[in-house]
Design an enzyme around this catalytic site. Sequence first.
Site, PDB file in Angstrom:
ATOM      1  N   ARG A   1      45.653  42.103  53.799  1.00  0.00           N
ATOM      2  CA  ARG A   1      44.331  42.472  53.527  1.00  0.00           C
ATOM      3  C   ARG A   1      43.004  41.120  54.166  1.00  0.00           C
ATOM      4  NH1 ARG A   1      43.497  41.754  47.208  1.00  0.00           N
ATOM      5  NH2 ARG A   1      44.180  44.032  47.156  1.00  0.00           N
TER       6      ARG A   1
ATOM      7  N   ARG B   1      45.259  32.904  37.605  1.00  0.00           N
ATOM      8  CA  ARG B   1      45.650  34.819  38.034  1.00  0.00           C
ATOM      9  C   ARG B   1      44.510  35.104  38.742  1.00  0.00           C
ATOM     10  NH1 ARG B   1      46.409  39.427  38.222  1.00  0.00           N
ATOM     11  NH2 ARG B   1      47.646  40.782  35.394  1.00  0.00           N
ATOM     12  N   LYS B   2      44.218  36.544  39.235  1.00  0.00           N
ATOM     13  CA  LYS B   2      43.558  36.400  40.146  1.00  0.00           C
ATOM     14  C   LYS B   2      41.763  35.452  39.834  1.00  0.00           C
ATOM     15  CE  LYS B   2      41.810  40.920  41.055  1.00  0.00           C
ATOM     16  NZ  LYS B   2      41.958  42.256  40.957  1.00  0.00           N
TER      17      LYS B   2
ATOM     18  N   GLY C   1      43.647  54.829  40.574  1.00  0.00           N
ATOM     19  CA  GLY C   1      45.255  55.459  40.219  1.00  0.00           C
ATOM     20  C   GLY C   1      46.041  54.650  39.474  1.00  0.00           C
TER      21      GLY C   1
ATOM     22  N   CYS D   1      40.635  49.260  40.203  1.00  0.00           N
ATOM     23  CA  CYS D   1      40.296  48.773  41.775  1.00  0.00           C
ATOM     24  C   CYS D   1      38.928  49.501  41.508  1.00  0.00           C
ATOM     25  CB  CYS D   1      41.604  48.517  42.724  1.00  0.00           C
ATOM     26  SG  CYS D   1      43.158  48.229  41.766  1.00  0.00           S
ATOM     27  N   GLY D   2      39.580  50.695  41.373  1.00  0.00           N
ATOM     28  CA  GLY D   2      38.767  51.988  41.781  1.00  0.00           C
ATOM     29  C   GLY D   2      37.238  51.839  41.047  1.00  0.00           C
TER      30      GLY D   2
HETATM   31 FE1  SRM Z   1      43.679  45.683  42.831  1.00  0.00          FE
HETATM   32  C1  SRM Z   1      46.205  44.479  41.954  1.00  0.00           C
HETATM   33  C2  SRM Z   1      43.940  47.220  45.446  1.00  0.00           C
HETATM   34  C3  SRM Z   1      39.834  45.893  44.276  1.00  0.00           C
HETATM   35  C4  SRM Z   1      42.221  45.429  39.660  1.00  0.00           C
HETATM   36  N1  SRM Z   1      44.715  45.933  43.639  1.00  0.00           N
HETATM   37  C5  SRM Z   1      45.875  45.387  43.423  1.00  0.00           C
HETATM   38  C6  SRM Z   1      47.019  45.894  44.485  1.00  0.00           C
HETATM   39  C7  SRM Z   1      47.218  44.458  44.674  1.00  0.00           C
HETATM   40  C8  SRM Z   1      48.134  45.901  43.960  1.00  0.00           C
HETATM   41  C9  SRM Z   1      49.857  47.121  44.402  1.00  0.00           C
HETATM   42  O1  SRM Z   1      50.034  45.250  44.986  1.00  0.00           O
HETATM   43  O2  SRM Z   1      49.827  47.184  44.798  1.00  0.00           O
HETATM   44  C10 SRM Z   1      46.058  46.800  44.834  1.00  0.00           C
HETATM   45  C11 SRM Z   1      47.033  47.047  46.802  1.00  0.00           C
HETATM   46  C12 SRM Z   1      47.149  48.913  46.582  1.00  0.00           C
HETATM   47  C13 SRM Z   1      46.945  48.889  47.909  1.00  0.00           C
HETATM   48  O3  SRM Z   1      47.668  49.098  49.532  1.00  0.00           O
HETATM   49  O4  SRM Z   1      45.891  48.980  48.350  1.00  0.00           O
HETATM   50  C14 SRM Z   1      44.884  46.925  45.023  1.00  0.00           C
HETATM   51  N2  SRM Z   1      41.945  46.392  44.203  1.00  0.00           N
HETATM   52  C15 SRM Z   1      42.680  46.850  45.350  1.00  0.00           C
HETATM   53  C16 SRM Z   1      41.768  47.503  45.923  1.00  0.00           C
HETATM   54  C17 SRM Z   1      42.456  47.380  47.709  1.00  0.00           C
HETATM   55  C18 SRM Z   1      40.975  49.003  46.197  1.00  0.00           C
HETATM   56  C19 SRM Z   1      39.768  50.092  46.932  1.00  0.00           C
HETATM   57  O5  SRM Z   1      41.036  50.875  47.025  1.00  0.00           O
HETATM   58  O6  SRM Z   1      39.122  49.344  47.274  1.00  0.00           O
HETATM   59  C20 SRM Z   1      40.511  46.665  46.638  1.00  0.00           C
HETATM   60  C21 SRM Z   1      40.720  44.827  47.290  1.00  0.00           C
HETATM   61  C22 SRM Z   1      39.406  44.330  47.114  1.00  0.00           C
HETATM   62  C23 SRM Z   1      39.571  43.210  47.415  1.00  0.00           C
HETATM   63  O7  SRM Z   1      39.329  43.474  48.841  1.00  0.00           O
HETATM   64  O8  SRM Z   1      39.985  41.772  47.953  1.00  0.00           O
HETATM   65  C24 SRM Z   1      40.744  46.389  44.650  1.00  0.00           C
HETATM   66  N3  SRM Z   1      41.417  45.472  42.008  1.00  0.00           N
HETATM   67  C25 SRM Z   1      40.045  45.431  42.435  1.00  0.00           C
HETATM   68  C26 SRM Z   1      38.844  45.716  41.924  1.00  0.00           C
HETATM   69  C27 SRM Z   1      37.414  45.969  41.824  1.00  0.00           C
HETATM   70  C28 SRM Z   1      36.858  44.951  41.831  1.00  0.00           C
HETATM   71  O9  SRM Z   1      37.146  43.320  42.808  1.00  0.00           O
HETATM   72  O10 SRM Z   1      35.276  44.949  42.184  1.00  0.00           O
HETATM   73  C29 SRM Z   1      39.350  45.014  40.111  1.00  0.00           C
HETATM   74  C30 SRM Z   1      38.715  45.193  39.048  1.00  0.00           C
HETATM   75  C31 SRM Z   1      37.987  43.556  39.114  1.00  0.00           C
HETATM   76  C32 SRM Z   1      38.554  42.560  38.348  1.00  0.00           C
HETATM   77  O11 SRM Z   1      39.551  42.629  39.260  1.00  0.00           O
HETATM   78  O12 SRM Z   1      38.925  42.237  37.700  1.00  0.00           O
HETATM   79  C33 SRM Z   1      41.352  44.828  40.498  1.00  0.00           C
HETATM   80  N4  SRM Z   1      43.940  45.257  41.326  1.00  0.00           N
HETATM   81  C34 SRM Z   1      43.570  45.155  40.354  1.00  0.00           C
HETATM   82  C35 SRM Z   1      44.273  44.410  39.214  1.00  0.00           C
HETATM   83  C36 SRM Z   1      44.069  44.152  36.971  1.00  0.00           C
HETATM   84  C37 SRM Z   1      43.958  42.441  37.122  1.00  0.00           C
HETATM   85  C38 SRM Z   1      43.914  42.334  36.046  1.00  0.00           C
HETATM   86  O13 SRM Z   1      43.300  41.077  35.683  1.00  0.00           O
HETATM   87  O14 SRM Z   1      45.128  42.752  35.249  1.00  0.00           O
HETATM   88  C39 SRM Z   1      45.581  44.305  39.860  1.00  0.00           C
HETATM   89  C40 SRM Z   1      46.896  44.003  38.799  1.00  0.00           C
HETATM   90  C41 SRM Z   1      47.107  42.724  38.979  1.00  0.00           C
HETATM   91  O15 SRM Z   1      46.219  42.202  39.332  1.00  0.00           O
HETATM   92  O16 SRM Z   1      48.132  42.570  38.386  1.00  0.00           O
HETATM   93  C42 SRM Z   1      45.314  44.739  41.329  1.00  0.00           C
HETATM   94 FE1  SF4 Z   2      46.312  50.926  40.385  1.00  0.00          FE
HETATM   95 FE2  SF4 Z   2      44.817  49.427  42.371  1.00  0.00          FE
HETATM   96 FE3  SF4 Z   2      46.815  50.556  42.807  1.00  0.00          FE
HETATM   97 FE4  SF4 Z   2      44.917  52.104  42.107  1.00  0.00          FE
HETATM   98  S1  SF4 Z   2      44.733  50.426  43.759  1.00  0.00           S
HETATM   99  S2  SF4 Z   2      46.681  52.454  41.695  1.00  0.00           S
HETATM  100  S3  SF4 Z   2      43.838  51.311  40.543  1.00  0.00           S
HETATM  101  S4  SF4 Z   2      46.960  48.970  41.352  1.00  0.00           S
END
Ligand code: SRM
Ligand code: SF4
Length: 518
Positions: A68, A182-183, A440, A445-446
């Site tokens: 990323r 956290r993030k 998903g 994240c979506g």
């Molecule tokens: Fe996300 C975790 C993908 C935007 C909330 N997110 C993950 C992980 C890293 C989990 C993992 O290790 O597999 C996903 C990676 C999957 C992969 O292989 O792509 C993942 N998040 C994404 C992306 C790629 C979704 C997308 O298809 O666009 C986005 C990457 C953004 C970036 O460039 O940094 C993405 N994630 C978001 C957003 C939307 C936003 O930021 O507007 C959110 C909700 C907003 C927020 O964070 O408040 C989001 N992701 C999470 C969470 C829940 C966070 C929490 O506080 O619990 C996780 C799980 C975690 O962090 O434990 C997570």
């Molecule tokens: Fe769940 Fe984020 Fe993975 Fe989508 S990319 S399946 S919302 S953790």
Amino acid sequence: MTDLATTTTSLNKFEKFKAEKDGLAVKAEIEKFAMMGWDAIDTTDRDHRLKWLGVFFRPVTPGKFMIRLRTPNGIMTAAQMYVLADILKRYGDDASADITTRQNIQLRGIRIEDLPEIFNRFRAVGLTSVQSGMDNVRNITGDPVAGLDADELYDTRELVQQIQDMITNFGEGNSEFTNLPRKFNIAITGGRDNSVHAEINDLAFVPAFQSLAEGEKFGFNVLVGGFFSAKRCEAAVPLNAWVTPEEVVAVCRAILEVYRDNGLRANRQKSRLMWLIDEWGIDQFRAAVENKLGYKFVSAAPHDEIDWEKRDHIGVSKQKQPGLNYVGMHVPVGRLQAEDMSQIARLAEVYGSGEIRFTVEQNIIIPNIPDDNLVSFLAEKLLEKFTINPGQLTRSLVSCTGAQFCNFALIETKNRAVELIKSLEAELDFTQPVRIHWTGCPNSCGQPQVADIGLMGTKARKNGKAVEGVDIYMGGKVGKDAKLGNCITKGVPCEDLQPVLRDLLIQHFGAKPKDTPQ
Ligand code: SRM
Ligand code: SF4
């Protein structure tokens, strides 16, 4: 910083491994990891600490990592895009990339043995992936048409870059901010349509004019604590602070320091900034930030300047620079192949100024195309794939990664989303775009809560069997008066979803079956 050693007993496993060894420490071990191979690396380093460098082990595709990047304000040069395309080309069918919901890009299929060379290539063109995962500040979003839009109030590009440089030490890594609880998400908008979803960020700056003794002055109202998680989703709340653009970087630093030193670390489900604000109350939080800054905030301006509906930037738009245009191309669910990326870079170089931009809707904008170049640009083959004229559902479709690559996923998302929207567009006519977001799993994240119709992966039951399903969200509003949507139906099996969506589209969004007289 909090004295981690004194509280080790109450720490969760993530806090424990961070206290043992900072995530950024793996930067010095990349050559060693490359020699060892992915399956010999210590699993905490491989599965967690590497995320501090933006390198994600994918349990779904072991040995094929995801990187990323950081794309401040969603802006990249053609030279950078060529490098990313070239890196991917060697991985053949394993390679792909995704534009993310944070205006960013991720590469897939990466082999650990290539990391030293990849990082050198990033550095040579000014790219970094540092601190883009785990307990770090994510990609900082800004207006996708900053500097192009005649109606903007402030060009966010430089500020976003300055914040990133402060947090990451100019992309090299900054251990001051690598152990947050956290993030942490930051967004800054200088336009009138809230193109960054300010309200879902831990920290956001929205444009607002303040009446001061010397007259009306431009600045930003500050919002804090917005976030989505599996357990809880909240829109950001006002900090009751108004800051000038010159103050923004220092305010980011102060808020991050307060969060780093005081954020809750015992329970990972309760570690995002909003939980600290709940515990302290907004006044105590504000006072702590003022204490760090060494001065008191000016109270928030009475209203902000977000007074437009949100634009999606698809299609051709005039820039504020006479004779220039920006063109928004629709990239289905943000998925790119290496050859697409080379072609995007070529188009940006040949027709524009060599600049490429991403939106939080996972699409691309190519700016600075002179009027005289437009016709030939629009005739390029790539515009058949990444069209400027998508259908009304396709246009606004967003999807997270889902089961193809993400081990948290409860369902497959991207391919399913594209197929379903195609079928719905074949049977219905639309008078307006409808924003459908897929995610998903409950991590969101979506961003299903910002959508007209949000679909969140879940396990459903059908005929006594567990099947892939979705919870359906509705009522999300973006732009002016943004608000989060709510879950209206739970556990709809994906195989039964099409007629359910069809009815929602007809009842709530004016869609008409194709054979109905208009
Ligand atoms: Fe996300 C975790 C993908 C935007 C909330 N997110 C993950 C992980 C890293 C989990 C993992 O290790 O597999 C996903 C990676 C999957 C992969 O292989 O792509 C993942 N998040 C994404 C992306 C790629 C979704 C997308 O298809 O666009 C986005 C990457 C953004 C970036 O460039 O940094 C993405 N994630 C978001 C957003 C939307 C936003 O930021 O507007 C959110 C909700 C907003 C927020 O964070 O408040 C989001 N992701 C999470 C969470 C829940 C966070 C929490 O506080 O619990 C996780 C799980 C975690 O962090 O434990 C997570
Ligand atoms: Fe769940 Fe984020 Fe993975 Fe989508 S990319 S399946 S919302 S953790």
